[in-house]
Write a protein that holds these residues in place. Structure first.
Motif, short mmCIF file in Angstrom:
data_model
loop_
_atom_site.label_atom_id
_atom_site.label_comp_id
_atom_site.label_asym_id
_atom_site.label_seq_id
_atom_site.Cartn_x
_atom_site.Cartn_y
_atom_site.Cartn_z
N THR A 2 0.56 -1.25 -0.21
CA THR A 2 0.17 -0.11 0.08
C THR A 2 0.82 1.27 0.06
O THR A 2 2.16 1.14 0.27
N ASN A 3 0.11 2.35 -0.48
CA ASN A 3 1.15 3.66 -0.32
C ASN A 3 1.50 4.15 1.25
O ASN A 3 2.53 4.82 1.25
N THR A 4 0.64 3.69 2.12
CA THR A 4 1.20 3.80 3.56
C THR A 4 2.33 3.15 3.93
O THR A 4 3.29 3.94 4.47
N THR A 5 2.27 1.80 3.47
CA THR A 5 3.87 1.05 3.84
C THR A 5 4.90 1.80 2.81
O THR A 5 6.09 1.88 3.54
N VAL A 6 4.63 2.25 1.61
CA VAL A 6 5.88 2.81 0.90
C VAL A 6 6.20 4.16 1.47
O VAL A 6 7.38 4.32 1.68
N ALA A 7 5.29 4.79 2.12
CA ALA A 7 5.47 6.16 2.82
C ALA A 7 6.44 5.88 3.71
O ALA A 7 7.19 6.40 4.29
N LEU A 8 6.09 4.89 4.68
CA LEU A 8 6.83 4.50 5.97
C LEU A 8 8.27 4.01 5.75
O LEU A 8 9.25 4.52 6.52
N ILE A 9 8.23 3.16 4.58
CA ILE A 9 9.58 2.80 4.15
C ILE A 9 10.50 3.83 3.80
O ILE A 9 11.64 4.11 4.12
N MET A 10 9.96 4.87 3.09
CA MET A 10 10.84 5.96 2.40
C MET A 10 11.05 6.85 3.75
O MET A 10 12.26 7.52 3.83
N ALA A 11 10.12 7.28 4.73
CA ALA A 11 10.45 7.93 5.84
C ALA A 11 11.46 7.27 6.64
O ALA A 11 12.33 8.10 7.19
N GLY A 12 11.38 6.08 6.94
CA GLY A 12 12.62 5.43 7.68
C GLY A 12 14.05 5.53 7.04
O GLY A 12 14.90 5.72 7.56
N ARG A 13 13.86 5.48 5.73
CA ARG A 13 15.26 5.69 4.71
C ARG A 13 15.83 7.09 4.99
O ARG A 13 16.95 7.07 5.07
N ARG A 14 14.71 7.93 4.83
CA ARG A 14 15.06 9.41 5.03
C ARG A 14 15.83 9.69 6.27
O ARG A 14 16.77 10.42 6.59
N GLN A 15 15.05 9.10 7.34
CA GLN A 15 15.84 9.15 8.91
C GLN A 15 17.11 8.61 8.94
O GLN A 15 17.83 9.22 9.47
N ARG A 16 17.31 7.41 8.29
CA ARG A 16 18.54 6.71 8.29
C ARG A 16 19.66 7.65 7.68
O ARG A 16 20.73 7.59 8.01
N ARG A 17 19.16 8.08 6.44
CA ARG A 17 20.00 9.17 5.86
C ARG A 17 20.63 10.24 6.68
O ARG A 17 21.74 10.78 6.56
#
Length: 343
Positions: A2-17
């Motif tokens: 889902t779009n929500t899952t993708v958004a959570l994954i991208m947000a986590g990646r941005r946080q790690r970056r």
């Protein structure tokens, strides 16, 4: 997905970056501050303005000689050797999937040490010959370890065990050379073996600096493939990594940097061993620890050298201080791995 899952994954990646960038930026700033401290501190403390003027070529009585001849070569040796040791340690630990795997344990620095001790106590050669011999011996040692461990299939465990065996054998050779050498030659050999920035000269630094400037970017460029190698041989191959070629490039690049760093500073204990795990804890998962580990190597070497110079009544080589810092961590790591059943 889902779009929500993708958004959570991208947000986590941005946080790690963001975390990676903040940690790396802080480590770079701390490294810069230590470089400045190395240039300012000594028997006489010089202000920043005088140090900058001396570095720009202005002749200032007392300052120019101390900064250009003694402190600048010492700082550059610690900077580039620390970065080389840090990158190499993180690379080996990731590639071999073992936190105990580092150039010291695998016998690579011992190869350089045997050649250096032989040149110092037996042949009585110049420092230039000592450096050249230690580089050649370091490269020959890693080539021997890789050939002996490479059969029909690559085995990490086989490489580590052969490296440990080679290290033990070379350690015995060093002990034998010291026992058979003239008593007057032993102190010079021990100073080299302890790992020290004392006596670093600008003339011997260009090979080390060039190797780090040229080879470190290659290791950084291969950091993605390095992370995939950590998944295992079959997984990395499935994901499109040319494992043999990548491994050879990584080993050749890091060993060349280590050998040149060791030829200048001697085998500074535990820097390669400590840098990778510390970087991994600070940065977390998801991004390469190669650059942070290199910066931590710089911090460990420069900070330990300052501690060895000014924290005690007697001045100690940098390798003594890093050994004091690294030994407790090694014991802690062994206990933790034992509890997890990794032995």
């Amino acid at each position: 997905m889902t779009n929500t899952t993708v958004a959570l994954i991208m947000a986590g990646r941005r946080q790690r970056r963001r975390r990676w960038m903040l940690i790396t930026g802080f480590l770079a700033f701390l490294s810069l501050m230590l470089c400045c401290a190395m240039l300012m501190l000594g028997n006489t403390i010089y202000p920043v303005t005088d140090v900058v003027r001396a570095l720009l070529g202005e002749k200032i009585k007392g300052v120019s000689f101390a900064v250009e001849t003694i402190r600048l070569p010492r700082m550059l040796a610690g900077l580039f050797a620390g970065f080389a040791f840090g990158i190499a340690g993180a690379t080996f630990q990731t590639m071999l999937r073992n936190p105990l795997a580092n150039p010291n344990v695998l016998g690579i620095t011992s190869g350089s040490s045997v050649a250096a001790v032989f040149c110092i106590v037996i042949l009585h050669t110049s420092e230039a010959i000592v450096s050249i011999s230690s580089v050649i011996a370091g490269l020959a040692t890693v080539a021997l370890i890789y050939v002996l461990s490479r059969r029909k299939t690559y085995s990490t465990g086989r490489l580590i065990l052969i490296g440990i065996g080679i290290e033990a054998m070379l350690g015995a050779v060093i002990t034998y050379l010291l026992m058979k050498s003239a008593q007057s030659d032993v102190p010079a050999a021990y100073r080299w073996l302890a790992g020290s920035l004392n006596g670093a000269q600008m003339e011997e630094l260009p090979p080390l600096i060039i190797s780090v400037v040229v080879l470190a970017p290659l290791v950084i460029a291969l950091s993605k493939q390095l992370s995939l190698l950590e998944l295992g041989e079959q997984s990395a191959t499935t994901l499109g990594v040319h494992t043999d070629r990548t491994r050879v490039l990584l080993i050749a690049s890091t060993v060349c940097m280590i050998a040149l760093a060791t030829s200048v500073t001697g085998p500074i204990a535990f820097v390669a061993f400590l840098a990778g795990p510390i970087a991994k804890r600070l940065v977390g998962v998801g991004f390469s620890t190669v650059i942070p580990a290199g910066l931590i190597g710089v911090i460990l070497v420069l900070a330990s050298d300052l501690i060895g110079q000014f924290a005690f009544e007697t001045r100690f080589p940098v390798g003594v201080i890093t050994g004091i810092l690294g030994a407790p961590y090694l014991i802690y790591l062994l206990i933790r791995m034992s509890r997890k059943g990794e032995f």
